[in-house]
Design an enzyme around this catalytic site. Structure first.
Site, PDB file in Angstrom:
ATOM      1  N   PHE A 145      63.005  80.121  -9.313  1.00 19.08           N
ATOM      2  CA  PHE A 145      62.149  80.829 -10.121  1.00 19.08           C
ATOM      3  C   PHE A 145      62.082  81.001 -11.579  1.00 19.08           C
ATOM      4  O   PHE A 145      63.245  81.253 -12.111  1.00 19.08           O
ATOM      5  CB  PHE A 145      62.237  82.526  -9.511  1.00 19.08           C
ATOM      6  CG  PHE A 145      60.948  83.019 -10.139  1.00 19.08           C
ATOM      7  CD1 PHE A 145      59.726  83.240  -9.629  1.00 19.08           C
ATOM      8  CD2 PHE A 145      61.053  83.821 -11.449  1.00 19.08           C
ATOM      9  CE1 PHE A 145      58.611  84.017  -9.980  1.00 19.08           C
ATOM     10  CE2 PHE A 145      59.572  84.206 -11.913  1.00 19.08           C
ATOM     11  CZ  PHE A 145      58.660  84.420 -11.330  1.00 19.08           C
ATOM     12  N   ASP A 230      68.250  77.829 -17.235  1.00 20.97           N
ATOM     13  CA  ASP A 230      67.370  79.077 -17.547  1.00 20.97           C
ATOM     14  C   ASP A 230      68.322  80.281 -17.175  1.00 20.97           C
ATOM     15  O   ASP A 230      68.454  80.642 -16.202  1.00 20.97           O
ATOM     16  CB  ASP A 230      66.342  78.783 -16.546  1.00 20.97           C
ATOM     17  CG  ASP A 230      65.461  79.971 -16.566  1.00 20.97           C
ATOM     18  OD1 ASP A 230      65.745  81.034 -17.073  1.00 20.97           O
ATOM     19  OD2 ASP A 230      64.148  79.917 -15.915  1.00 20.97           O
ATOM     20  N   LYS A 259      63.665  87.987 -21.221  1.00 21.41           N
ATOM     21  CA  LYS A 259      63.992  89.205 -20.824  1.00 21.41           C
ATOM     22  C   LYS A 259      64.616  89.933 -21.767  1.00 21.41           C
ATOM     23  O   LYS A 259      64.278  90.723 -22.628  1.00 21.41           O
ATOM     24  CB  LYS A 259      64.647  89.065 -19.677  1.00 21.41           C
ATOM     25  CG  LYS A 259      63.677  88.509 -18.420  1.00 21.41           C
ATOM     26  CD  LYS A 259      64.346  88.844 -17.217  1.00 21.41           C
ATOM     27  CE  LYS A 259      63.612  87.970 -16.038  1.00 21.41           C
ATOM     28  NZ  LYS A 259      62.388  88.486 -15.752  1.00 21.41           N
TER      29      LYS A 259
HETATM   30  C1  LIG Z   1      65.177  82.732 -14.150  1.00 22.30           C
HETATM   31  C2  LIG Z   1      63.876  83.230 -14.708  1.00 22.30           C
HETATM   32  N1  LIG Z   1      62.943  82.205 -15.167  1.00 22.30           N
HETATM   33  C3  LIG Z   1      61.827  82.890 -15.583  1.00 22.30           C
HETATM   34  C4  LIG Z   1      61.463  83.673 -15.423  1.00 22.30           C
HETATM   35  C5  LIG Z   1      59.808  84.217 -16.050  1.00 22.30           C
HETATM   36  O1  LIG Z   1      59.975  85.230 -16.963  1.00 22.30           O
HETATM   37  P1  LIG Z   1      58.625  85.833 -17.467  1.00 22.30           P
HETATM   38  O2  LIG Z   1      58.193  86.680 -16.322  1.00 22.30           O
HETATM   39  O3  LIG Z   1      59.077  86.616 -18.733  1.00 22.30           O
HETATM   40  O4  LIG Z   1      57.720  84.985 -17.754  1.00 22.30           O
HETATM   41  C6  LIG Z   1      61.733  84.848 -14.855  1.00 22.30           C
HETATM   42  C7  LIG Z   1      61.257  86.046 -14.375  1.00 22.30           C
HETATM   43  O5  LIG Z   1      61.844  86.588 -13.639  1.00 22.30           O
HETATM   44  C8  LIG Z   1      63.275  84.551 -14.377  1.00 22.30           C
HETATM   45  O6  LIG Z   1      63.970  85.189 -13.722  1.00 22.30           O
END
Ligand SMILES: Cc1ncc(COP(=O)(O)O)c(C=O)c1O
Length: 407
Positions: A145, A230, A259
């Site tokens: 994700f 990530d 976040k």
């Molecule tokens: C590992 C990871 N990458 C990217 C994102 C995407 O972040 P955003 O919702 O701020 O676009 C998330 C969101 O849950 C995430 O958990």
């Protein structure tokens, strides 16, 4: 139900009536929050065991972060990147140092930071690695994700995230998470990057096998490929270290952060990398009106200061052991398995007993907020300011929910 209790149903109905149904929230309408606790419109209090998917690592309304935001609101909030403002350099400098990298590129949401990492690694591939034009490939993991943009969902394996949103962006190879041989086999001459979550959050807090991330690092080194971590959900203290990838002693080429970087106040994301990577971008090739704005930077500076103390990483490691010990006692009593690191846990509920959604609804009725994922898994990620009593309370409520279902 008293008249006071009537506020929640009306507020839920109003939200349902006026918004697209791209979420299925729990029936709780939050009005106030402080630390690890939130209060709903009817005055009921809940322990927040989701913490905005780790956006609230420092708790709701951390006093230092709120003070920084207030002070900045009274000075200047937005300039765009057409000008430089006086919070910008300090934020980028302090975040770069926290990451041990030369440079930082600030954005807003996590998905934008992932998009930034994809663009930077492609540009690096063409300009530094000399990959033929249009041929760059990025290797990613199944069940990832990384966000919701059309490019990012192009390499999602979740039908809900992906189906009916094509045509899809090419240039990604998907391999099973945790399988080093498969990853190594997928890396070819045109591979510019491997993009991974060091722990897969949305997939159910999946911790890869020991040695996997170090193995990925070696493959990337041997084949001249960038390792992009990530750490949007796993980073900034969540697992007991600043970055989850540190548990394996691995340093990626690029950190993707979001976040908690915004302190639970404003969306702040960033990528951090050395000059030989992030330096490939030229003026006009990438940007964002709001990215690195003064309010975001003022909050981000305070977030980095909090992380520099090490206090939150230490709390997460210590209290995480307490949480996991409590959760592990439930294995065999309605819980099938518990995974995670620090104050982050994926709890697999016996699917014959309850769905993850049912567990979360019943927990909410008992004053604990958590979120299900993929059928029978629930995710627990309390703010790092929780105390042992809070953790015991939440585990006791989970036990009560499971005991009731088993009775
Ligand atoms: C590992 C990871 N990458 C990217 C994102 C995407 O972040 P955003 O919702 O701020 O676009 C998330 C969101 O849950 C995430 O958990």
């Amino acid at each position: 139900m008293t008249t006071v209790d009537m506020r929640t149903p009306a507020a839920l109905a109003e939200a349902e009536r006026w918004t697209a149904h791209n979420y299925h929230p729990l029936p709780v309408v939050v009005a106030e929050a402080d630390g690890a606790w939130v209060t709903d419109v009817d005055g009921r209090r809940y322990l927040d065991f989701l913490a905005g998917y780790s956006a609230l690592n420092f708790g709701h309304r951390h006093p230092g972060l709120i003070a920084a935001a207030h002070a900045q609101l009274d000075r200047v909030t937005l300039t765009s990147r057409a000008f430089v403002h006086d919070q910008f350099a300090e934020f980028c400098h302090s975040l770069a140092e926290l990451c041990g990298k030369d440079l930082v590129l600030p954005m807003n949401t996590g998905a934008e930071a992932v998009e930034t990492a994809i663009k930077v690694s492609r540009a690096w591939g063409y300009r530094v690695k000399a990959v033929p034009d249009g041929q760059a490939e990025i290797v990613v993991a199944a069940d990832n994700f990384h966000g919701r943009t059309t490019t990012i969902i192009s390499f999602s394996t979740d039908p809900d995230a992906r189906n009916d949103f094509g045509p899809y962006t090419p240039g990604f190879k998907i391999v099973p998470y945790g399988d080093l041989a498969a990853l190594s086999a997928a890396v070819g001459p045109n591979t510019v990057a491997v993009l991974l979550e060091p722990i897969q959050g949305e997939a159910g807090v999946l911790v890869p096998p020991a040695g996997y991330l170090a193995g990925v690092r070696s493959v990337c080194d041997e084949r001249n490929v960038l390792f992009i971590a990530d750490e949007i959900q796993s980073g900034l203290g969540r697992t007991g270290r600043t970055f989850a990838i540190e548990h394996e002693g691995v340093v990626p080429d690029m950190y993707v952060l979001g976040k908690a970087l915004g302190g639970g106040i404003v969306p702040v994301s960033a990528v951090a990398a050395n000059a030989d990577v992030l330096g490939v971008l030229r003026p006009g090739e990438h940007g964002s009106t709001f990215g690195g704005n003064p309010l975001a930077c003022a909050v981000g500076i305070e977030v980095v200061k909090l992380l520099r103390t090490g206090e939150f990483q230490e709390r997460s490691a210590r209290l995480g052991e307490h949480l996991h010990a409590g959760l592990n006692k439930l294995v065999g009593q309605g819980v099938v398995a518990v995974r995670g690191r620090g104050l982050w846990a994926g709890v697999d509920i016996d699917p014959a007993l309850l769905t993850g959604r049912q567990v979360c609804e019943r927990l909410a009725a008992r004053g604990v907020l958590a979120k299900d994922t993929h059928g029978s898994t629930i995710r627990l990620a309390p703010p790092l300011v929780v105390d042992e009593h809070d953790l015991d309370h939440a585990v006791a409520q989970l036990k009560a929910v499971l005991d009731e279902a088993r009775a």
